[in-house]
Design a protein around this motif. Structure first.
Motif, PDB file in Angstrom:
ATOM      1  N   GLY A   1     -16.779  -8.762  43.885  1.00 36.26           N
ATOM      2  CA  GLY A   1     -16.127  -7.641  44.783  1.00 36.26           C
ATOM      3  C   GLY A   1     -14.751  -8.538  45.313  1.00 36.26           C
ATOM      4  N   GLY A   2     -14.083  -7.711  46.204  1.00 33.91           N
ATOM      5  CA  GLY A   2     -12.974  -8.424  46.903  1.00 33.91           C
ATOM      6  C   GLY A   2     -12.954  -7.816  48.438  1.00 33.91           C
ATOM      7  N   PHE A   3     -11.995  -8.407  49.300  1.00 37.36           N
ATOM      8  CA  PHE A   3     -11.990  -8.169  50.588  1.00 37.36           C
ATOM      9  C   PHE A   3     -10.722  -8.774  51.092  1.00 37.36           C
ATOM     10  N   ARG A   4     -10.269  -8.178  52.439  1.00 31.28           N
ATOM     11  CA  ARG A   4      -9.432  -8.778  53.185  1.00 31.28           C
ATOM     12  C   ARG A   4      -9.727  -8.911  54.855  1.00 31.28           C
ATOM     13  N   PHE A   5      -9.375 -10.273  55.185  1.00 29.96           N
ATOM     14  CA  PHE A   5      -9.679 -10.751  56.464  1.00 29.96           C
ATOM     15  C   PHE A   5      -8.739  -9.819  57.368  1.00 29.96           C
ATOM     16  N   VAL A   6      -9.155  -9.676  58.572  1.00 29.63           N
ATOM     17  CA  VAL A   6      -8.458  -9.032  59.913  1.00 29.63           C
ATOM     18  C   VAL A   6      -7.264  -9.728  59.941  1.00 29.63           C
ATOM     19  N   GLY A   7      -5.866  -9.014  60.025  1.00 20.97           N
ATOM     20  CA  GLY A   7      -4.825  -9.738  60.463  1.00 20.97           C
ATOM     21  C   GLY A   7      -4.111 -10.466  59.216  1.00 20.97           C
ATOM     22  N   GLN A   8      -4.768 -10.458  57.903  1.00 22.44           N
ATOM     23  CA  GLN A   8      -4.122 -11.037  56.768  1.00 22.44           C
ATOM     24  C   GLN A   8      -3.840 -10.017  55.813  1.00 22.44           C
ATOM     25  N   SER A   9      -2.797 -10.403  55.011  1.00 19.53           N
ATOM     26  CA  SER A   9      -2.290  -9.427  53.833  1.00 19.53           C
ATOM     27  C   SER A   9      -2.871  -9.899  52.517  1.00 19.53           C
ATOM     28  N   GLU A  10      -3.415 -11.167  52.295  1.00 17.81           N
ATOM     29  CA  GLU A  10      -4.032 -11.726  51.286  1.00 17.81           C
ATOM     30  C   GLU A  10      -5.330 -11.138  50.864  1.00 17.81           C
ATOM     31  N   TRP A  11      -5.471 -10.676  49.650  1.00 16.60           N
ATOM     32  CA  TRP A  11      -6.941 -10.288  49.326  1.00 16.60           C
ATOM     33  C   TRP A  11      -7.729 -11.582  48.506  1.00 16.60           C
ATOM     34  N   PHE A  12      -8.889 -11.704  48.731  1.00 14.53           N
ATOM     35  CA  PHE A  12      -9.729 -12.644  48.055  1.00 14.53           C
ATOM     36  C   PHE A  12     -10.330 -11.694  47.054  1.00 14.53           C
ATOM     37  N   ARG A  13     -10.469 -12.113  45.837  1.00  8.63           N
ATOM     38  CA  ARG A  13     -11.015 -11.127  44.655  1.00  8.63           C
ATOM     39  C   ARG A  13     -11.810 -12.142  43.646  1.00  8.63           C
ATOM     40  N   ALA A  14     -12.822 -11.951  43.048  1.00  9.97           N
ATOM     41  CA  ALA A  14     -13.313 -12.637  41.911  1.00  9.97           C
ATOM     42  C   ALA A  14     -13.037 -11.999  40.604  1.00  9.97           C
ATOM     43  N   ASP A  15     -12.746 -12.795  39.670  1.00 13.21           N
ATOM     44  CA  ASP A  15     -12.284 -12.430  38.260  1.00 13.21           C
ATOM     45  C   ASP A  15     -13.460 -11.787  37.546  1.00 13.21           C
ATOM     46  N   ARG A  16     -13.249 -11.365  36.322  1.00 11.28           N
ATOM     47  CA  ARG A  16     -14.341 -10.927  35.460  1.00 11.28           C
ATOM     48  C   ARG A  16     -15.539 -12.008  35.138  1.00 11.28           C
ATOM     49  N   ARG A  17     -15.008 -13.038  35.380  1.00  8.90           N
ATOM     50  CA  ARG A  17     -15.942 -14.136  34.934  1.00  8.90           C
ATOM     51  C   ARG A  17     -16.529 -14.402  36.046  1.00  8.90           C
ATOM     52  N   GLY A  18     -16.595 -13.951  37.263  1.00  5.88           N
ATOM     53  CA  GLY A  18     -16.957 -14.337  38.552  1.00  5.88           C
ATOM     54  C   GLY A  18     -16.441 -15.397  39.406  1.00  5.88           C
ATOM     55  N   LYS A  19     -15.238 -15.997  38.833  1.00  8.20           N
ATOM     56  CA  LYS A  19     -14.481 -17.278  39.564  1.00  8.20           C
ATOM     57  C   LYS A  19     -13.829 -16.565  40.627  1.00  8.20           C
ATOM     58  N   PHE A  20     -13.627 -17.300  41.595  1.00  5.92           N
ATOM     59  CA  PHE A  20     -12.693 -16.875  42.914  1.00  5.92           C
ATOM     60  C   PHE A  20     -12.236 -18.253  43.481  1.00  5.92           C
ATOM     61  N   ASN A  21     -11.127 -18.024  44.413  1.00  4.23           N
ATOM     62  CA  ASN A  21     -10.702 -18.817  45.152  1.00  4.23           C
ATOM     63  C   ASN A  21     -11.431 -19.408  46.571  1.00  4.23           C
ATOM     64  N   TRP A  22     -11.780 -20.626  46.605  1.00  2.57           N
ATOM     65  CA  TRP A  22     -12.641 -21.016  47.885  1.00  2.57           C
ATOM     66  C   TRP A  22     -11.841 -21.105  49.169  1.00  2.57           C
ATOM     67  N   ASP A  23     -10.476 -20.589  49.065  1.00  2.00           N
ATOM     68  CA  ASP A  23      -9.729 -20.965  50.340  1.00  2.00           C
ATOM     69  C   ASP A  23     -10.371 -20.092  51.512  1.00  2.00           C
ATOM     70  N   PHE A  24     -11.166 -18.954  51.368  1.00  2.00           N
ATOM     71  CA  PHE A  24     -11.539 -18.104  51.992  1.00  2.00           C
ATOM     72  C   PHE A  24     -12.588 -19.173  53.147  1.00  2.00           C
ATOM     73  N   LEU A  25     -12.835 -20.000  52.945  1.00  2.77           N
ATOM     74  CA  LEU A  25     -13.460 -20.963  53.717  1.00  2.77           C
ATOM     75  C   LEU A  25     -12.622 -21.443  54.769  1.00  2.77           C
ATOM     76  N   ASN A  26     -11.250 -21.300  54.914  1.00  4.61           N
ATOM     77  CA  ASN A  26     -10.431 -21.764  55.994  1.00  4.61           C
ATOM     78  C   ASN A  26     -10.400 -20.646  57.090  1.00  4.61           C
ATOM     79  N   HIS A  27     -11.068 -19.480  56.791  1.00  3.65           N
ATOM     80  CA  HIS A  27     -10.965 -18.450  57.786  1.00  3.65           C
ATOM     81  C   HIS A  27     -12.246 -18.215  58.584  1.00  3.65           C
ATOM     82  N   LYS A  28     -12.757 -19.335  59.188  1.00  2.00           N
ATOM     83  CA  LYS A  28     -14.084 -19.260  59.734  1.00  2.00           C
ATOM     84  C   LYS A  28     -14.115 -18.344  61.070  1.00  2.00           C
ATOM     85  N   ASP A  29     -14.953 -17.489  61.263  1.00  4.59           N
ATOM     86  CA  ASP A  29     -14.840 -16.520  62.369  1.00  4.59           C
ATOM     87  C   ASP A  29     -13.800 -15.510  62.411  1.00  4.59           C
TER      88      ASP A  29
END
Length: 266
Positions: free
Chosen positions: A94-122
């Motif tokens: 799936g995909g999501f967007r954090f509060v106050g952020q314009s960037e979307w984090f999404r997984a591709d067809r193979r299930g790969k995704f960017n791990w930068d979402f770990l920088n948005h703790k809390d």
């Protein structure tokens, strides 16, 4: 394993009976049966094996969906509820967007995704898109702590059912847009549970295969959620009766509407 042994036993018993039935009563050799008879005999002997194989495949599929929708308690303990919810969404492609952020984090067809979402703790999730994924009512527990969730799309999700819609009440203070279109297991009973989402501004109920009286359902939803725009395409919105009889599902929709009216009166 017991089912496999029972299947093998039934096949052996059937083969033995057929062998006895074909045993010649004279010393002359029995004529060879035609090709189509031999083919039907082969299918008969293998029927239970194929049935067992299909049943095993269905069980494995259900178990895989259950594992993908497990509660991410370990991730929550390490990184917090928000990161656990984000990881769950990406794990189901799936995909999501954090509060106050314009960037979307999404997984591709193979299930790969960017791990930068770990920088948005809390940081809470504001928009979630789970369209065409295997999300179900059990996996929804991973998102229950997202008190700022405004938009949720589960378009075309085959595991979304009435139980799933009944659990959406946890987002009644934040959810504004909901897309449940093309979900084949959603019925009128599940749509009636959406009356708790008083903050909804847009609801898409297009092409719900299990809803047989969409015209009445749309009226019911507009009455339950007067400030919500209800989108319902892909239906014949006729409200007329056929031959003096009430169409299938229309009575259920009418009863749900009566319950809502009674609650308002009380």
């Amino acid at each position: 394993m017991s089912a496999a042994f029972m299947s093998l036993r039934r096949c052996c018993q059937r083969s033995a009976l057929l062998a006895v039935a074909k045993r010649p009563w004279s010393s002359s050799p029995a004529p060879t049966p035609p090709l189509h008879s031999r083919f039907l005999l082969f299918l008969t002997q293998r029927f239970y094996d194929v049935e067992m194989l299909l049943s095993w495949g269905q069980r494995q599929k259900r178990m895989a969906i259950h594992r993908r929708n497990a509660y991410y308690g370990y991730t929550k303990n390490l990184y917090g509820a928000d990161i656990a919810a984000a990881f769950y969404v990406l794990s189901l492609k799936g995909g999501f967007r954090f509060v106050g952020q314009s960037e979307w984090f999404r997984a591709d067809r193979r299930g790969k995704f960017n791990w930068d979402f770990l920088n948005h703790k809390d940081t809470l999730l504001e928009e979630v898109n789970m369209s065409h994924t295997d999300i179900n009512s059990g996996g929804l527990a991973n998102l229950e702590g997202q008190t700022s969730l405004r938009t949720l799309s589960v378009r075309g999700c085959s595991e979304v059912d009435d139980w799933f819609l009944a659990r959406l009440h946890v987002f009644q203070d934040s959810l504004e847009e909901l897309d449940i279109s093309h979900c084949p297991r959603v019925t009128v009973g599940g749509l009636a549970a959406l009356r708790n989402l008083k903050g909804l501004r847009r609801l898409d109920v297009s092409s719900l295969a299990a809803v047989s009286s969409p015209g009445l359902v749309v009226l019911l939803l507009e009455e339950m959620l007067p400030r919500c725009q209800v989108v319902a395409s892909g239906y014949d919105h006729s409200l007329g009766q056929f031959g003096g009889e009430e169409p299938e599902g229309q009575g259920e929709a009418r009863e749900a509407g009566d319950c809502v009216r009674k609650e308002r009166v009380l």
